[in-house]
Scaffold this motif. Structure first.
Motif, PDB file in Angstrom:
ATOM      1  N   GLY A  37       0.789  -1.225   0.000  1.00  0.00           N
ATOM      2  CA  GLY A  37       0.000   0.000   0.000  1.00  0.00           C
ATOM      3  C   GLY A  37       0.821   1.274   0.000  1.00  0.00           C
ATOM      4  N   GLU A  38       2.146   1.147   0.026  1.00  0.00           N
ATOM      5  CA  GLU A  38       2.983   2.347   0.028  1.00  0.00           C
ATOM      6  C   GLU A  38       3.019   2.966  -1.362  1.00  0.00           C
ATOM      7  OE1 GLU A  38       5.944  -0.907  -1.081  1.00  0.00           O
ATOM      8  OE2 GLU A  38       4.081  -0.751   0.027  1.00  0.00           O
ATOM      9  N   LYS A  39       3.228   4.281  -1.407  1.00  0.00           N
ATOM     10  CA  LYS A  39       3.314   4.970  -2.693  1.00  0.00           C
ATOM     11  C   LYS A  39       4.757   4.965  -3.173  1.00  0.00           C
ATOM     12  CE  LYS A  39      -0.751   7.714  -2.469  1.00  0.00           C
ATOM     13  NZ  LYS A  39      -1.430   8.678  -3.275  1.00  0.00           N
ATOM     14  N   LEU A  40       4.929   4.556  -4.430  1.00  0.00           N
ATOM     15  CA  LEU A  40       6.243   4.508  -5.055  1.00  0.00           C
ATOM     16  C   LEU A  40       6.261   5.549  -6.168  1.00  0.00           C
ATOM     17  CD1 LEU A  40       6.404   0.626  -5.474  1.00  0.00           C
ATOM     18  CD2 LEU A  40       7.395   1.968  -3.616  1.00  0.00           C
ATOM     19  N   VAL A  41       7.185   6.519  -6.071  1.00  0.00           N
ATOM     20  CA  VAL A  41       7.270   7.592  -7.056  1.00  0.00           C
ATOM     21  C   VAL A  41       8.407   7.290  -8.022  1.00  0.00           C
ATOM     22  CG1 VAL A  41       7.653  10.062  -7.401  1.00  0.00           C
ATOM     23  CG2 VAL A  41       6.403   9.260  -5.380  1.00  0.00           C
ATOM     24  N   PHE A  42       8.105   7.372  -9.318  1.00  0.00           N
ATOM     25  CA  PHE A  42       9.101   7.157 -10.365  1.00  0.00           C
ATOM     26  C   PHE A  42       9.032   8.295 -11.364  1.00  0.00           C
ATOM     27  CE2 PHE A  42       8.130   2.874  -8.869  1.00  0.00           C
ATOM     28  CZ  PHE A  42       9.405   2.408  -8.603  1.00  0.00           C
ATOM     29  N   GLY A  52       2.426  -4.985 -28.898  1.00  0.00           N
ATOM     30  CA  GLY A  52       1.148  -4.725 -28.257  1.00  0.00           C
ATOM     31  C   GLY A  52       1.221  -4.378 -26.782  1.00  0.00           C
ATOM     32  N   LYS A  53       2.423  -4.307 -26.217  1.00  0.00           N
ATOM     33  CA  LYS A  53       2.593  -3.965 -24.798  1.00  0.00           C
ATOM     34  C   LYS A  53       3.296  -2.617 -24.677  1.00  0.00           C
ATOM     35  CE  LYS A  53       1.102  -7.617 -22.517  1.00  0.00           C
ATOM     36  NZ  LYS A  53       0.086  -7.551 -21.489  1.00  0.00           N
ATOM     37  N   SER A  54       2.866  -1.821 -23.709  1.00  0.00           N
ATOM     38  CA  SER A  54       3.513  -0.545 -23.428  1.00  0.00           C
ATOM     39  C   SER A  54       4.557  -0.730 -22.340  1.00  0.00           C
ATOM     40  CB  SER A  54       2.489   0.489 -22.963  1.00  0.00           C
ATOM     41  OG  SER A  54       1.600   0.790 -24.012  1.00  0.00           O
ATOM     42  N   TYR A  55       5.699  -0.074 -22.520  1.00  0.00           N
ATOM     43  CA  TYR A  55       6.799  -0.136 -21.561  1.00  0.00           C
ATOM     44  C   TYR A  55       7.221   1.271 -21.189  1.00  0.00           C
ATOM     45  CZ  TYR A  55       7.375  -5.040 -22.896  1.00  0.00           C
ATOM     46  OH  TYR A  55       7.177  -6.372 -23.126  1.00  0.00           O
ATOM     47  N   LEU A  56       7.614   1.436 -19.929  1.00  0.00           N
ATOM     48  CA  LEU A  56       8.164   2.693 -19.446  1.00  0.00           C
ATOM     49  C   LEU A  56       9.558   2.454 -18.893  1.00  0.00           C
ATOM     50  CD1 LEU A  56       5.204   4.119 -17.306  1.00  0.00           C
ATOM     51  CD2 LEU A  56       5.760   4.680 -19.678  1.00  0.00           C
ATOM     52  N   LEU A  57      10.480   3.359 -19.214  1.00  0.00           N
ATOM     53  CA  LEU A  57      11.789   3.382 -18.580  1.00  0.00           C
ATOM     54  C   LEU A  57      11.703   4.454 -17.516  1.00  0.00           C
ATOM     55  CD1 LEU A  57      14.788   2.583 -18.400  1.00  0.00           C
ATOM     56  CD2 LEU A  57      15.249   4.365 -20.106  1.00  0.00           C
ATOM     57  N   VAL A  58      11.867   4.058 -16.256  1.00  0.00           N
ATOM     58  CA  VAL A  58      11.701   4.983 -15.139  1.00  0.00           C
ATOM     59  C   VAL A  58      12.915   4.945 -14.222  1.00  0.00           C
ATOM     60  CG1 VAL A  58       9.177   4.747 -15.177  1.00  0.00           C
ATOM     61  CG2 VAL A  58      10.517   3.289 -13.661  1.00  0.00           C
ATOM     62  N   THR A  59      13.061   6.003 -13.428  1.00  0.00           N
ATOM     63  CA  THR A  59      14.077   6.043 -12.377  1.00  0.00           C
ATOM     64  C   THR A  59      13.390   6.372 -11.066  1.00  0.00           C
ATOM     65  OG1 THR A  59      14.553   8.394 -12.710  1.00  0.00           O
ATOM     66  CG2 THR A  59      15.883   6.817 -13.960  1.00  0.00           C
ATOM     67  N   ASP A  60      14.076   6.072  -9.972  1.00  0.00           N
ATOM     68  CA  ASP A  60      13.494   6.334  -8.656  1.00  0.00           C
ATOM     69  C   ASP A  60      13.872   7.704  -8.101  1.00  0.00           C
ATOM     70  OD1 ASP A  60      16.140   5.801  -8.120  1.00  0.00           O
ATOM     71  OD2 ASP A  60      15.760   4.232  -6.652  1.00  0.00           O
ATOM     72  N   SER A  61      14.610   8.491  -8.875  1.00  0.00           N
ATOM     73  CA  SER A  61      15.032   9.816  -8.432  1.00  0.00           C
ATOM     74  C   SER A  61      15.363  10.669  -9.637  1.00  0.00           C
ATOM     75  CB  SER A  61      16.263   9.693  -7.523  1.00  0.00           C
ATOM     76  OG  SER A  61      16.789  10.956  -7.221  1.00  0.00           O
ATOM     77  N   ARG A  62      15.249  11.966  -9.484  1.00  0.00           N
ATOM     78  CA  ARG A  62      15.650  12.870 -10.569  1.00  0.00           C
ATOM     79  C   ARG A  62      17.156  13.093 -10.564  1.00  0.00           C
ATOM     80  NH1 ARG A  62      11.128  17.011 -12.217  1.00  0.00           N
ATOM     81  NH2 ARG A  62       9.344  15.865 -11.489  1.00  0.00           N
ATOM     82  N   ASP A  63      17.819  12.690  -9.491  1.00  0.00           N
ATOM     83  CA  ASP A  63      19.264  12.871  -9.369  1.00  0.00           C
ATOM     84  C   ASP A  63      20.008  11.918 -10.291  1.00  0.00           C
ATOM     85  OD1 ASP A  63      18.723  14.747  -7.422  1.00  0.00           O
ATOM     86  OD2 ASP A  63      18.926  13.309  -5.789  1.00  0.00           O
ATOM     87  N   GLY A  64      21.265  12.192 -10.545  1.00  0.00           N
ATOM     88  CA  GLY A  64      22.078  11.391 -11.449  1.00  0.00           C
ATOM     89  C   GLY A  64      22.359   9.978 -10.976  1.00  0.00           C
ATOM     90  N   ASP A  65      22.303   9.714  -9.682  1.00  0.00           N
ATOM     91  CA  ASP A  65      22.619   8.391  -9.147  1.00  0.00           C
ATOM     92  C   ASP A  65      21.383   7.516  -8.952  1.00  0.00           C
ATOM     93  OD1 ASP A  65      25.297   9.009  -9.090  1.00  0.00           O
ATOM     94  OD2 ASP A  65      25.251   9.704  -7.014  1.00  0.00           O
ATOM     95  N   ALA A  66      20.379   7.727  -9.746  1.00  0.00           N
ATOM     96  CA  ALA A  66      19.117   7.002  -9.586  1.00  0.00           C
ATOM     97  C   ALA A  66      19.209   5.601 -10.175  1.00  0.00           C
ATOM     98  CB  ALA A  66      17.996   7.774 -10.270  1.00  0.00           C
ATOM     99  N   GLU A  67      18.399   4.707  -9.631  1.00  0.00           N
ATOM    100  CA  GLU A  67      18.263   3.364 -10.203  1.00  0.00           C
ATOM    101  C   GLU A  67      17.212   3.423 -11.303  1.00  0.00           C
ATOM    102  OE1 GLU A  67      18.212  -0.391  -8.081  1.00  0.00           O
ATOM    103  OE2 GLU A  67      18.344   0.783  -6.235  1.00  0.00           O
TER     104      GLU A  67
END
Length: 91
Positions: free
Chosen positions: A22-27, A37-52
């Motif tokens: 139930g926690e909110k995860l921001v990407f 037929g599938k949509s994909y997103l490339l996301v990071t867990d931070s706006r900083d340069g050291d993000a995963e």
């Protein structure tokens, strides 16, 4: 990380998912594409340069009111989709 369901857009390049507990995860969305037929997103867990970075696949059905994103964990799928995103980022 396992599946995260639901989608709530806060900003154009930000997505908020609800985690398993139930926690909110921001990407932050870097790129998006549609393959086989599938949509994909490339996301990071931070706006900083050291993000995963993570790849999310939209597994929602046409009848779903919200998108259902899952983390791509299959090695072959991950390698294929990451190659596509790598090419997009190089352009």
């Amino acid at each position: 990380m396992n599946a995260a369901q639901g989608k709530e857009r806060m900003e154009e390049d930000q997505i908020v998912l609800e985690g398993e507990n139930g926690e909110k995860l921001v990407f932050y969305v870097l790129e998006q594409t549609r393959i086989a037929g599938k949509s994909y997103l490339l996301v990071t867990d931070s706006r900083d340069g050291d993000a995963e970075a993570f790849i999310l696949r939209d597994d929602s059905e046409d009848t779903d009111k919200e998108s259902v994103y899952v983390f791509v964990e299959d090695d072959a799928e991950f390698e294929a989709i990451s190659g596509v995103f790598e090419g997009m980022l190089d352009e």
